[in-house]
Design an enzyme around this catalytic site. Structure first.
Site, PDB file in Angstrom:
ATOM      1  CB  SER A  47      -0.913  -0.015   1.228  1.00 44.81           C
ATOM      2  OG  SER A  47      -0.118  -0.131   2.386  1.00 44.81           O
ATOM      3  CG  ASP A  92      -6.250  -0.385   3.123  1.00 42.37           C
ATOM      4  OD1 ASP A  92      -6.283   0.773   3.537  1.00 42.37           O
ATOM      5  OD2 ASP A  92      -6.193  -1.409   3.861  1.00 42.37           O
ATOM      6  CE  LYS A 147      12.993 -14.235  13.963  1.00 41.40           C
ATOM      7  NZ  LYS A 147      13.534 -12.912  13.670  1.00 41.40           N
ATOM      8  CG  HIS A 177      17.252 -16.339   8.025  1.00 37.92           C
ATOM      9  ND1 HIS A 177      16.826 -15.642   9.118  1.00 37.92           N
ATOM     10  CD2 HIS A 177      18.583 -16.159   7.967  1.00 37.92           C
ATOM     11  CE1 HIS A 177      17.863 -15.045   9.688  1.00 37.92           C
ATOM     12  NE2 HIS A 177      18.948 -15.348   9.006  1.00 37.92           N
ATOM     13  CE  LYS A 181      22.129 -17.981   9.091  1.00 41.76           C
ATOM     14  NZ  LYS A 181      23.002 -17.007   8.477  1.00 41.76           N
ATOM     15  CD  GLU A 215      22.905 -10.482  15.180  1.00 42.69           C
ATOM     16  OE1 GLU A 215      22.568 -10.871  14.062  1.00 42.69           O
ATOM     17  OE2 GLU A 215      22.135  -9.899  15.959  1.00 42.69           O
ATOM     18  CG  ASP A 234      15.316 -10.345  16.667  1.00 39.14           C
ATOM     19  OD1 ASP A 234      14.576 -10.553  15.684  1.00 39.14           O
ATOM     20  OD2 ASP A 234      16.441  -9.810  16.561  1.00 39.14           O
ATOM     21  CG  HIS A 239      17.336 -17.154  14.093  1.00 38.00           C
ATOM     22  ND1 HIS A 239      16.366 -17.532  13.205  1.00 38.00           N
ATOM     23  CD2 HIS A 239      17.486 -15.821  13.920  1.00 38.00           C
ATOM     24  CE1 HIS A 239      15.938 -16.469  12.533  1.00 38.00           C
ATOM     25  NE2 HIS A 239      16.607 -15.420  12.956  1.00 38.00           N
ATOM     26  CE  LYS A 325      20.023  -7.562  17.020  1.00 42.60           C
ATOM     27  NZ  LYS A 325      20.141  -8.152  15.686  1.00 42.60           N
TER      28      LYS A 325
HETATM   29  C1  BG6 Z   1      16.948 -11.992  12.184  1.00 41.55           C
HETATM   30  C2  BG6 Z   1      16.837 -11.062  13.361  1.00 41.55           C
HETATM   31  O1  BG6 Z   1      15.886 -12.926  12.204  1.00 41.55           O
HETATM   32  O2  BG6 Z   1      18.178 -12.688  12.218  1.00 41.55           O
HETATM   33  C3  BG6 Z   1      18.009 -10.101  13.374  1.00 41.55           C
HETATM   34  O3  BG6 Z   1      15.618 -10.341  13.304  1.00 41.55           O
HETATM   35  C4  BG6 Z   1      19.322 -10.850  13.314  1.00 41.55           C
HETATM   36  O4  BG6 Z   1      17.977  -9.260  14.531  1.00 41.55           O
HETATM   37  C5  BG6 Z   1      19.318 -11.842  12.149  1.00 41.55           C
HETATM   38  O5  BG6 Z   1      20.368  -9.901  13.142  1.00 41.55           O
HETATM   39  C6  BG6 Z   1      20.552 -12.721  12.164  1.00 41.55           C
HETATM   40  O6  BG6 Z   1      20.618 -13.479  10.971  1.00 41.55           O
HETATM   41  P1  BG6 Z   1      22.034 -13.888  10.348  1.00 41.55           P
HETATM   42  O7  BG6 Z   1      21.674 -14.784   9.210  1.00 41.55           O
HETATM   43  O8  BG6 Z   1      22.693 -12.617   9.931  1.00 41.55           O
HETATM   44  O9  BG6 Z   1      22.806 -14.562  11.438  1.00 41.55           O
END
Ligand code: BG6
Length: 473
Positions: A47, A92, A147, A177, A181, A215, A234, A239, A325
């Site tokens: 939108s 919309d 997600k 994701h 990997k 990270e 998150d 993950h 982080k």
């Molecule tokens: C995402 C999170 O799902 O995965 C991010 O929302 C995170 O906060 C990311 O940085 C990490 O993915 P990767 O593949 O970079 O390890």
């Protein structure tokens, strides 16, 4: 991992103008197109008051910035083919006319089995899913959901209920994701394509398991999103727990979706809900000054936790996880520490208290599989040091996670997607501590979090092993 299902004959991409599209989706679609794997029309929906040309322009920017760029005639031709597949509907999500418009485009390309990809805020899932049902676009269709799947157990269950009113579970694809990997899938392969690891992969030989997801960047402008999630929701609920299941699961009977997901779910069900004493939360200095973040925010940008997997293989082995982080490096790594040798034969030799030998598995940013063993230093004394045998190392994957997952979803293969049971079991583990917890402790940017508390958490199974920065990234 099977090809028995019918293939989707169109991709409808809700939220195509968003950030995820720029960073992940367009690069994945472009790579699929270049490999000749994308043979269907794509209908982008948003939108944003964009036009088809705007969307194509966004695709070009995306491929240039995040998809490796357009280098030669082959790349340019692939991009042109991708652009020709794209249609755009501006409308919309609350207006049925938007879905009528999508339906017309699907009819025009004779598509009857579309895959609907929802890259939209979770608050809009219900609106879009029910509208798809009303418009008759779900009858033969699949839905691919990004997600987070809910923000706690209750909302995840409610979300599943809504999804299931329109799409049966065998047509629902929940993306995490990490499961796409290459390096994460390598964990399952290393465990079950070899027999050497299995004899020691249990409570008799393993002292403890550490997983660090570090990270070296902050929330990257995603303050508003991050305030609603924090590290536990998150990355830990999804993950990190995916990595845990692959490290801990029993061998599946085969690689079919049902077999793999059943074993993964058993692991999650064997983990008790975390108690607040099992968790240390941290927040990096300066988080509260980020855009979209409350001035008194207690949202965690770091979480360390401990748990056990209460089953025959793992009973009594503590698992320790750190995720955060603005830590010193970007690396996600698991270290499986074996027990100390039962007797001390070499008096001057220093074997760390928690354990000695280890298996190290790294999944981000590069994939590595290594064995750590003590070897004798040359000389008259019987003293040694840890050495590492690096078995496998790969700089970058052949197939990116999103490329693999889109290909699988379009082919109808659910193996690498989270099941409804898996999502709910993962929420059961973290649900309580997302509400009941001690305040987040501050930590300076570029450190390993609130170190004192985190060291207390690991206790005699320490020290924590800090992953090395990657040589290649
Ligand atoms: C995402 C999170 O799902 O995965 C991010 O929302 C995170 O906060 C990311 O940085 C990490 O993915 P990767 O593949 O970079 O390890």
């Amino acid at each position: 991992m099977t090809g028995k299902q019918t293939k989707s004959d169109a991709l409808v991409w809700f939220g195509c103008t968003g950030d995820l599209g720029l960073k992940m989706t367009f690069p994945a679609l472009f790579r699929m197109e270049r490999r000749g794997m994308l043979e269907i029309p794509i209908v982008g929906v948003a939108s944003s008051q964009w036009t088809h040309d705007d969307l194509v322009q966004r695709g070009r920017e995306s491929v240039e910035q995040f998809g490796g760029g357009l280098h030669d005639d082959r790349d340019a031709a692939a991009f042109d083919r991708l652009a020709a597949r794209l249609a755009y509907v501006d409308g919309d999500y609350g207006d049925d006319a938007t879905f009528v418009q999508v339906g017309k485009l699907l009819d025009a390309s004779k598509a009857i089995r579309p895959a609907h990809y929802l890259a939209i805020p979770p608050g809009l899932f219900q609106t879009v899913i029910t509208a798809l049902g009303r418009a008759g676009l779900a009858d033969e269709g699949r839905v691919i959901v990004e997600k987070p799947f809910g923000r706690d157990l209750d909302s995840a269950q409610e979300l599943s209920r809504v999804v299931h009113t329109v799409f049966p579970e065998e047509r629902v694809f929940r993306i995490d994701h990490y499961l796409g990997k290459e390096s994460v899938l390598g964990i399952m392969y290393a465990r079950f394509a070899n027999s050497m690891l299995e004899p020691f992969w249990n409570r008799d030989m393993i002292d403890s398991v550490q997983i660090t997801m570090a990270e070296d960047f902050g929330i990257a402008g995603r303050g508003k999103f991050y305030e609603g999630v924090g590290a536990l929701r998150d990355v830990v609920q999804n993950h990190v727990l995916q990595i845990v299941t692959l490290l801990a699961m029993e061998p599946p009977v085969d690689i079919e979706a049902g077999s793999v997901r059943a074993e993964a779910d058993k692991v999650l069900r064997a983990i008790d809900p975390l108690a607040s004493g099992d968790l240390v939360r941290g927040q990096f200095d300066g988080y509260r000054s980020e855009a979209g973040v409350a001035a008194d925010s207690d949202v965690e940008t770091f979480a360390a936790l401990r748990f056990e997997i209460d089953n025959w293989r793992w009973g009594g082995v503590p698992w320790f996880v750190r995720a955060g982080k603005n830590l010193p490096v970007r690396a996600t790594e698991a270290r499986i520490r074996l027990r100390k040798p039962p007797a001390k034969i070499f008096p001057g030799d220093h074997v760390p208290t928690g354990g000695s030998d280890y298996v190290r598995i790294r999944v981000t940013p590069d994939g590595q599989l290594a064995l750590g063993l003590r070897t004798k230093e040359p000389g008259p004394e019987f003293v040694g040091e840890m050495g590492e045998l690096l078995l496998h190392s790969e700089a970058g994957p052949e197939l990116t996670a999103y490329e693999r997952l889109f290909g699988d979803a379009l082919a109808g293969d659910q193996t690498l997607f989270t099941s409804v049971a898996g999502v709910e079991s993962a929420w059961e583990i973290v649900d309580g501590v997302t509400r009941d917890h001690a305040p987040a402790e501050r930590y300076p940017i570029g450190t390993w979090g609130p170190v004192e508390s985190v060291d207390r958490l690991i206790g005699r199974h320490g020290p924590w092993y800090d992953p090395e920065p990657s040589a290649t990234y």
